[in-house]
Design a protein around this motif. Structure first.
Motif, short mmCIF file in Angstrom:
data_model
loop_
_atom_site.label_atom_id
_atom_site.label_comp_id
_atom_site.label_asym_id
_atom_site.label_seq_id
_atom_site.Cartn_x
_atom_site.Cartn_y
_atom_site.Cartn_z
N GLY A 56 41.00 45.20 39.95
CA GLY A 56 39.70 44.58 39.75
C GLY A 56 38.84 44.54 41.01
N ILE A 57 39.46 44.46 42.18
CA ILE A 57 38.70 44.29 43.41
C ILE A 57 37.73 45.46 43.65
CG2 ILE A 57 38.83 44.11 45.93
CD1 ILE A 57 41.35 42.37 45.52
N PRO A 58 38.23 46.72 43.69
CA PRO A 58 37.28 47.81 43.95
C PRO A 58 36.22 47.94 42.85
CG PRO A 58 39.44 48.68 43.39
CD PRO A 58 39.61 47.22 43.56
N LEU A 59 36.57 47.52 41.62
CA LEU A 59 35.61 47.63 40.52
C LEU A 59 34.67 46.43 40.46
CD1 LEU A 59 38.05 48.95 37.74
CD2 LEU A 59 36.51 50.28 39.21
N ARG A 60 34.89 45.46 41.37
CA ARG A 60 34.09 44.23 41.42
C ARG A 60 34.13 43.47 40.09
NH1 ARG A 60 31.31 43.97 45.93
NH2 ARG A 60 29.77 42.48 45.14
N ARG A 61 35.31 43.54 39.38
CA ARG A 61 35.48 42.74 38.16
C ARG A 61 36.15 41.43 38.56
NH1 ARG A 61 38.45 47.01 34.36
NH2 ARG A 61 36.79 48.56 34.13
N PHE A 62 35.33 40.51 39.03
CA PHE A 62 35.92 39.31 39.63
C PHE A 62 36.52 38.38 38.60
CE2 PHE A 62 32.95 40.71 43.01
CZ PHE A 62 33.94 41.06 43.91
N GLN A 69 38.28 39.34 36.21
CA GLN A 69 39.63 39.89 36.02
C GLN A 69 40.52 39.53 37.21
OE1 GLN A 69 39.72 44.12 35.11
NE2 GLN A 69 41.61 44.37 36.31
N VAL A 70 39.94 39.62 38.42
CA VAL A 70 40.69 39.27 39.63
C VAL A 70 41.14 37.80 39.55
CG1 VAL A 70 40.55 38.96 42.14
CG2 VAL A 70 39.51 40.98 41.05
N LEU A 71 40.19 36.95 39.19
CA LEU A 71 40.52 35.52 39.12
C LEU A 71 41.51 35.24 38.00
CD1 LEU A 71 39.98 32.74 40.27
CD2 LEU A 71 38.09 32.49 38.64
N GLY A 72 41.33 35.91 36.87
CA GLY A 72 42.27 35.74 35.75
C GLY A 72 43.69 36.09 36.19
N GLY A 73 43.82 37.22 36.88
CA GLY A 73 45.14 37.64 37.37
C GLY A 73 45.71 36.62 38.35
N ALA A 74 44.83 36.15 39.25
CA ALA A 74 45.29 35.19 40.26
C ALA A 74 45.77 33.90 39.61
CB ALA A 74 44.15 34.90 41.24
N ILE A 75 45.04 33.47 38.56
CA ILE A 75 45.45 32.25 37.85
C ILE A 75 46.84 32.43 37.25
CG2 ILE A 75 44.99 30.82 35.81
CD1 ILE A 75 41.97 31.19 36.43
#
Ligand SMILES: Nc1ncnc2c1ncn2[C@@H]1O[C@H](COP(=O)(O)OP(=O)(O)O)[C@@H](O)[C@H]1O
Ligand SMILES: [Mg+2]
Lengths: 236, 273
Positions: A181-187, A189-195
């Motif tokens: 998600g990071i390079p695609l700037r899908r934040f 998704q990034v936050l969902g994964g982190a949660i």
């Protein structure tokens, strides 16, 4: 706030249950790598740590190895191993890394557990006529168990955290939505994964904390001391 | 019979705990090693069950050197009561008492039955059987320690300052019980203490020791009090000044004996009077 809402929307979207990167699959991968790595590391480190604790020998070597293993940057090691073993051996390279990462905590948990046992108790066990094996198995191992479980807890959490980064070498696991998600700037998704990673870590930590408490032998639990005030008529 | 023959113990750090010790400890009697802290009493005791190996010399039980025996089997055959009980903190009272029986292969049920008998022998309530040592008082823990030492019915019982850590009233109680037990059980008891009164109370044979387990005097309590070997012994047992230095005081009702503090210790009864 909005981002959180988006993250939860991402988490609960029906697509999360589909395809190669379905969340249950990623979670399964994450757990599988963690369990396999901790088990392999335990098979090596726990007997070694027990032997060190029982004999009192080899402690310096263990401290040295643990220190060295802790100093190695695990992500760098994993990338190096992937380069050396080749991209077809990513899982092996990753597991080797996780095992190395888990060994110091497990080793320390095993030998400090035994070292922390009251010397008088061990001496008494031997004086009763226990064999060395019985001294270890009936006394040192039982009384050292809480610290060993503490070591397992620390090792498991380290591995869970590192499996997350291993998504970078295409291992899958719950790190995948973050890394992708990071390079695609899908934040969201990034936050969902982190949660998800955070929840997994918290849950495992809680379970192992409970296991650690249960590993304390009944006679040594502080709560058992409270009952000593319960009156039983007895001399002296 | 236990016999020490020119036994010495030098620890790896150079400490000479026992210099050159020879003594016969008669069977079915209580021998007490008494001396100040660090004089080598514990080291002597632990050479009997091979918890300490002598640097030179021999320790024999009934004419056989302990060094020729398997240490594990030897230790199971000798009762050992430690200062601060040495109980397994994660075993219940009953399991602590049954430890040696279980080690020698007695079935759990039979071992527990025997352990319960022993709790009664040492005067412990059976309600304590399922407690853990941390739930007992110091005096109760020592009783459990004595029961554990007796469980496998050993011929020899080693006791290392077993009542040193309990308060004086409980200690007096435990001493009386040990005297009673010894009358019934007739074991060869080796007892270590730094308390000369305890030594005289419990010992058939009392061995007064100095640094390096050097023997200053051996004898029955009466022999030692009647005839102290030297001034050190006189001072140690308090016959010059203290509770054992008694003098006669005339009273309207007859003669009584008072100690050096002026406290009356008893009446003087004339023989044949
Ligand atoms: N394992 C050991 N290593 C080195 N020195 C020891 C050891 N055990 C006892 N000692 C020393 O030997 C001497 C006698 O000790 P010990 O037999 O325990 O005396 P006691 O029981 O009369 O107090 C002491 O100076 C003690 O410090
Ligand atoms: Mg001692």
């Amino acid at each position: 706030m909005n981002l959180f809402a988006q993250a939860f929307a991402w988490l609960f979207a029906p697509e999360r249950m589909e395809g190669t990167y379905a969340l249950p699959t990623l979670l399964g991968q994450h757990l599988l790598y963690t369990v396999i790595s901790v088990l392999i590391a335990a098979a090596i480190a726990v007997p070694a740590g027990w032997a060190i604790g029982h004999t009192g020998r080899g402690r310096e070597v263990a401290v040295g190895i643990s220190g060295a293993a802790r100093a190695v940057p695990s992500f760098g090691l994993m990338v190096l191993l992937v380069l050396v073993l080749g991209v077809l051996r990513i899982p092996e390279a990753a597991v080797v890394t996780f095992v190395l990462l888990a060994i110091p905590s497990l080793l320390a948990g095993a030998y400090t557990g035994i070292e922390a046992v009251d010397r008088h108790v061990i001496d008494a066990a031997r004086a009763m006529g226990m064999t060395e094996w019985q001294v270890f198995w009936k006394v040192e191992m039982r009384l050292g168990l809480p610290l060993l479980v503490g070591g397992i807890r620390a090792a498991t959490l380290q591995v869970i955290a590192t499996v997350t980064i291993a998504a970078y070498v295409n291992l899958g696991g719950l790190g995948w939505p973050i890394i992708q998600g990071i390079p695609l700037r899908r934040f969201e998704q990034v936050l969902g994964g982190a949660i998800l990673v955070a929840l997994l870590a918290l849950l495992v930590d809680l379970l192992l904390a409970l296991a650690q408490r249960m590993a304390v032998p009944t006679g040594l639990r502080t709560s058992s001391r409270d009952r000593s005030t319960a009156s039983v008529p007895a001399s002296s | 019979m236990i016999e020490f023959r020119s036994v010495a113990k030098r620890f790896p750090d150079g400490t000479v705990a026992v210099d050159d010790f020879s003594l016969v400890l008669p069977s079915r009697q209580t021998t007490v090693f008494v001396g100040s802290s660090g004089c080598g009493k514990t080291t002597l005791l632990r050479m009997i069950n091979r918890m300490v190996e002598p640097s030179s010399g021999e320790v024999e039980i009934d004419g056989e050197s302990v060094l020729g025996k398997d240490p594990v089997a030897l230790r199971r055959s000798i009762g050992y009561v430690m200062q601060n009980s040495g109980l397994m903190p994660h075993f219940t009272v009953i399991d602590n008492v049954a430890t040696v029986l279980r080690l020698v292969g007695v079935q759990k049920r039979a071992a527990h039955e025997r352990a319960r008998e022993l709790l009664e022998v040492v005067g412990l309530d059976l309600a304590l059987a399922d407690r853990y040592p941390s739930q007992l008082s110091g005096g109760q823990q020592q009783r459990v320690g004595v029961a554990r030492g007796l469980a496998a019915d050993p011929n020899i019982l080693l006791m290392d300052e077993p009542f040193g850590a309990v308060d004086p009233i409980v200690r007096a109680d435990l001493q009386q019980e040990l005297i009673r037990l010894q009358r019934d059980l007739d074991k060869t008891v080796v007892f270590v203490t730094h308390d000369i009164d305890e030594a005289f109370l419990l010992g058939d044979q009392v061995v007064i020791l100095d640094k390096g387990a050097r023997v200053i005097q051996v004898g029955s309590p009466s022999e030692i009090i009647d005839n102290p070997a030297d001034e050190f012994v006189s001072a140690f047992i308090g016959v010059e000044r203290g509770r054992r230095a008694l003098r006669i005081k005339e009273t309207p009702h007859g003669r009584v004996l008072v100690d050096s503090e002026g406290r009356t210790q008893g009446a003087l009864v004339e023989d044949g009077g």
